[in-house]
Design an enzyme around this catalytic site. Structure first.
Site, PDB file in Angstrom:
ATOM      1  N   ASP A   4      47.788  41.525  48.677  1.00  0.00           N
ATOM      2  CA  ASP A   4      46.454  40.945  48.710  1.00  0.00           C
ATOM      3  C   ASP A   4      45.462  42.088  48.989  1.00  0.00           C
ATOM      4  O   ASP A   4      45.853  43.217  49.301  1.00  0.00           O
ATOM      5  CB  ASP A   4      46.352  39.825  49.748  1.00  0.00           C
TER       6      ASP A   4
HETATM    7  C1  BGC Z   1      42.272  36.603  48.475  1.00  0.00           C
HETATM    8  C2  BGC Z   1      43.135  36.421  47.245  1.00  0.00           C
HETATM    9  C3  BGC Z   1      42.386  36.914  46.033  1.00  0.00           C
HETATM   10  C4  BGC Z   1      41.991  38.349  46.242  1.00  0.00           C
HETATM   11  C5  BGC Z   1      41.302  38.972  45.050  1.00  0.00           C
HETATM   12  C6  BGC Z   1      41.706  38.005  48.573  1.00  0.00           C
HETATM   13  O1  BGC Z   1      40.783  38.097  49.593  1.00  0.00           O
HETATM   14  O2  BGC Z   1      43.051  36.302  49.620  1.00  0.00           O
HETATM   15  O3  BGC Z   1      43.486  35.062  47.115  1.00  0.00           O
HETATM   16  O4  BGC Z   1      43.197  36.759  44.897  1.00  0.00           O
HETATM   17  O5  BGC Z   1      41.130  38.421  47.359  1.00  0.00           O
HETATM   18  O6  BGC Z   1      40.057  38.461  44.833  1.00  0.00           O
END
Ligand code: BGC
Length: 769
Positions: free
Chosen positions: A289
């Site tokens: 993530d």
């Molecule tokens: C979120 C993810 C997301 C990623 C990219 C993160 O903060 O937890 O779910 O896919 O950002 O945008």
């Protein structure tokens, strides 16, 4: 093996100088032979730095507070495998040209973004689509989203989110399919099919199944908080939809932010290697993530960036999202002999294979001249309207308050969400209004939908009232451009209430549109209370006292505390965030052009203090309705306000004739359950037949009920259909905490079929040795 032992083993493995990923052949179906051969040949030509480059996903923009500078030089040097957060197709092509023309080996970039519920045509939020209890809703929506994304230069989506959510305080409940592993698995598979198709190919959008794993069990429902989930609960509940997505051919996974049992998911060898690769045979790749590799230092897990890179890569994490920790440290780790180049090759290979199978080498660019026409396809909007109304749940309909007559002349629309374009579309949209690339879609609000339905002769008035605001703004607020207004003064509140009451008194019918703003659920959007925020409840009470029929339409990303409304408002329609055509879809349901058939994918709590609340709990004492234990709490009924699987229709259904083809089977055997469903009402409608089981005894205590089959069917008045569901190894097995294995045990099983998780039509199944 106990979790602690696995943890010890993972530490041991992590501490070895070079770790080799076990080679498993189970997901051979993922990549074509051609892609494998080409990727292997390409890998042989790559320098160490170029290999590390493929493991780096760089930020393509400028997200407020998060973005980095332009990645041009890094791309030209082969230092970028993927770009995220870039939605401008011209910029996507420009960056791709650098990769294809200036980098030594001309390896295309894979562009990733959160295409969660649509692109310019915004579909209902995932919790809503799960409420359809119709996996084809997800599949159709995601197929269209995939075509849109691919046309616009995005080949990778960070969805589906398959985190089980048992606590509505957790804001990200809106992004998933709710509390149930069986329903969640069906929705996960449908999304994989919708985005990727039967096999990864030039029209596919690669999915990224997230957040691996256990993220939804954050303590207190607080986003990003620690998770303590024992192995049996991981296996029987939290991992189930992930495994289903993997088996459906999902090509990538995303590691979660939080600690799982004190080991951060992004550096968790048990999750990323032992379970995902060894047990399941996953052959795709895992992305962290955002910034999560770097954050291993924040977690107090890694000493510094180098240690973080080491712990993540040896745990089995292929790609670093945005933290550049791999870019800065991996080459050194290989040169120092701490990570073998052979292991690094295994980490790079699936990324190259994916790029070949996605056709990126042959067709790296988006056709800019076609994008706008594709994203504005009218058939997308037609589909959206249909799927939105299929996703709504009728929670209450006393005295047939709904459907409304189309000859009504005066309607008062009350509440801040009645004419709000941002709330119709919800949180994760690419070109919806509420998004970083936003502003290009044309959402239909509920006010507009009612006006469209009734035409110019009807008088439809709006009293909005103040938009509720978060006490602490979320980062999504930055994209919406909405500045939270200061809370209204007592005089302003009195004024709004008086206006709302007067409008209600003057109308034939009141439609109150209330709930949460889109930024009140989603990431970093957890709540301690589930109340209707702001002065909405006061407004609702005021309009109800005017004596006219009141219909409450909810727009929200989680169940809310609507105890007052559930007693005093005759009709309640849960619309969630229904998407671009949401207002028309709501009007379709309110005026009876569509008969609602959605069901709750979550147990609806009475209040925040009831959470976590889920139907598939074990029985640890007498039931809460036993004479001496009328409730688990003394101040509130412990049961949900509306049970899991619940939802009304303008029609009525009867379930009868529950039969098992065999009432007794051996542990490996299968029986077939059949049940008759009849539409006893006077209009056509959809029923969702639900099958639940309970194992009465065994070597572990089993949940009081578990969903093991469902089907949404359309029935004409008077029509009966017989539905059949298998009950065999897949449905009866569970991961046993004593044997640490999946087993079917000899036992007696209860079997129920009906309209929700309280179904009473019952049969018995005996499973013998
Ligand atoms: C979120 C993810 C997301 C990623 C990219 C993160 O903060 O937890 O779910 O896919 O950002 O945008």
């Amino acid at each position: 093996m106990r979790l602690t032992k696995l943890y010890a083993l993972s530490l041991l493995l992590a501490s070895m100088a070079a770790v080799t990923i076990p080679s498993v052949g189970a997901q051979d179906r993922l990549f074509s032979n051609e892609a494998k051969q080409k990727a292997e040949a390409l890998l042989k030509q790559m320098t160490l730095d170029e290999k590390v480059g493929q493991l780096n996903e760089s930020s393509g923009i400028v997200m407020p507070g998060l973005g980095s500078g332009k990645p041009d030089d890094l791309i030209a040097n082969g230092g970028v495998g993927s770009i995220l957060w870039q939605m401008d197709v011209k910029e996507i092509n420009r960056l791709q040209h650098i990769a294809m023309e200036k980098s030594r080996l001309h390896i295309p970039i894979i562009f990733g973004f959160d295409v969660i519920h649509g692109y310019r045509t915004v579909f209902p939020v995932p919790l809503a689509m799960a409420s359809s209890w119709d996996p084809s809703v997800e599949e159709q929506a995601q197929h269209l989203a995939a075509e849109d994304a691919r046309a616009a230069g995005i080949q990778w989506t960070f969805t589906p989110m398959v985190d089980i959510a048992r606590d509505a305080r957790w804001g990200r409940i809106v992004e998933g399919a709710g509390e149930d592993p069986f329903l969640g698995s069906a929705m996960a598979r449908a999304q994989v099919r919708g985005f990727q198709g039967a096999k990864l190919g030039p029209n596919s959008v690669l999915v990224c199944v997230k957040h691996f794993a256990g993220y939804g069990a954050a303590e207190g429902g607080r986003d990003y908080d620690s998770v303590y989930v024992p192995e049996e609960l991981m296996e029987n509940v939290y991992l189930v939809p992930f495994h289903a997505a993997e088996e459906a051919g999902a090509g990538s996974f995303m590691s979660a932010y939080m600690d799982l049992n004190e080991v951060p998911a992004t550096g968790n060898h048990w999750l990323l290697t032992d379970v995902l690769r060894k047990e399941w045979g996953f052959q795709g790749f895992v992305l962290s993530d955002a910034f999560a590799v770097g954050s291993l230092v924040t977690h107090g897990y890694a000493r510094d960036g180098e240690d973080a890179a080491y712990k993540a890569i040896t745990a089995g994490l292929n790609m670093d999202m945005a933290s550049l920790t791999y870019s800065h440290n991996l080459a050194k780790l290989v040169k120092d002999g701490k990570v073998s180049e052979k292991y690094l090759d295994e980490m790079v290979l699936p990324i190259l294979e994916t790029k070949y199978d996605l056709g990126l080498f042959e067709h790296p660019y988006a056709d800019e001249s076609k994008v706008d026409a594709i994203l504005s396809r009218p058939e997308g909007l037609v589909l959206e309207r249909k799927l939105a109304s299929r996703s709504m749940v009728l929670l209450r309909n006393d005295n047939r308050a709904l459907p409304l007559s189309k000859s009504l002349k005066k309607i008062a629309v009350i509440g801040p969400l009645g004419d709000s374009k941002q709330e119709i579309e919800g949180g994760w949209t690419v070109e919806g209004l509420f998004s970083p690339g936003g502003g290009k879609s044309h959402p239909v609000t509920i006010l507009a939908g009612i006006k469209n339905k009734l035409g110019p002769d009807a008088q439809v008035t709006l009293v909005a009232g103040p938009m509720p605001a978060r006490l602490y703004p979320g980062f999504m607020d930055a994209f919406s451009g909405r500045k939270p207004a200061p809370p209204p003064s007592p005089e302003e509140i009195a004024d709004w209430i008086a206006k709302a009451k007067a409008a209600a008194a003057d109308a034939d019918v009141v439609v109150a549109v209330m709930g949460e703003t889109a930024s009140m659920s989603g990431e970093a959007a957890s709540r301690s209370s589930l109340d209707l925020p702001g002065i909405q409840e006061q407004m609702l009470e005021a309009v109800t006292s005017a004596g006219k029929p009141v219909i409450l339409v909810l727009e929200n990303g989680r169940p809310l505390d609507i105890r007052w409304a559930a007693e005093h408002v005759p009709a309640i329609l849960e619309a969630w965030y229904p998407g671009t055509e949401g207002g028309d879809a709501v009007a379709d349901v309110l005026f009876g052009d569509v008969n609602p058939g959605g069901k709750l994918p979550v147990s609806w709590p009475r209040t925040a203090g009831s959470e976590p609340l889920y139907y598939n709990h074990t029985l640890t004492h007498e039931p809460e309705d036993a004479p001496r234990f009328t409730s688990r709490y003394w101040d509130i009924n412990s049961k949900p306000l509306f049970p899991f699987g619940y939802g009304l229709s303008y029609s009525a259904f009867k379930f009868a004739n529950l039969q098992l083809s065999k009432a007794s089977i051996g542990v490996g055997g299968t029986t077939e359950v059949s049940v008759d469903v009849t539409n006893t009402g006077s209009v056509a409608g959809d029923a969702v037949a639900q099958l639940y089981i309970h194992q009465r005894y065994g070597s572990a205590s089993r949940p009081v009920r578990q969903l093991k089959g469902f089907e949404r069917i359309a029935l004409q008045p008077g029509e009966t259909k017989t539905l059949k569901f298998p009950l065999g190894k897949d449905e009866l097995q569970y991961w046993n905490p004593q044997t640490k294995q999946w087993i079917v045990e000899p036992s007696d099983f209860d079997v129920w079929a009906g309209e929700d998780s309280t179904a009473s039509l019952h049969a018995e199944l005996k499973v013998t040795q």
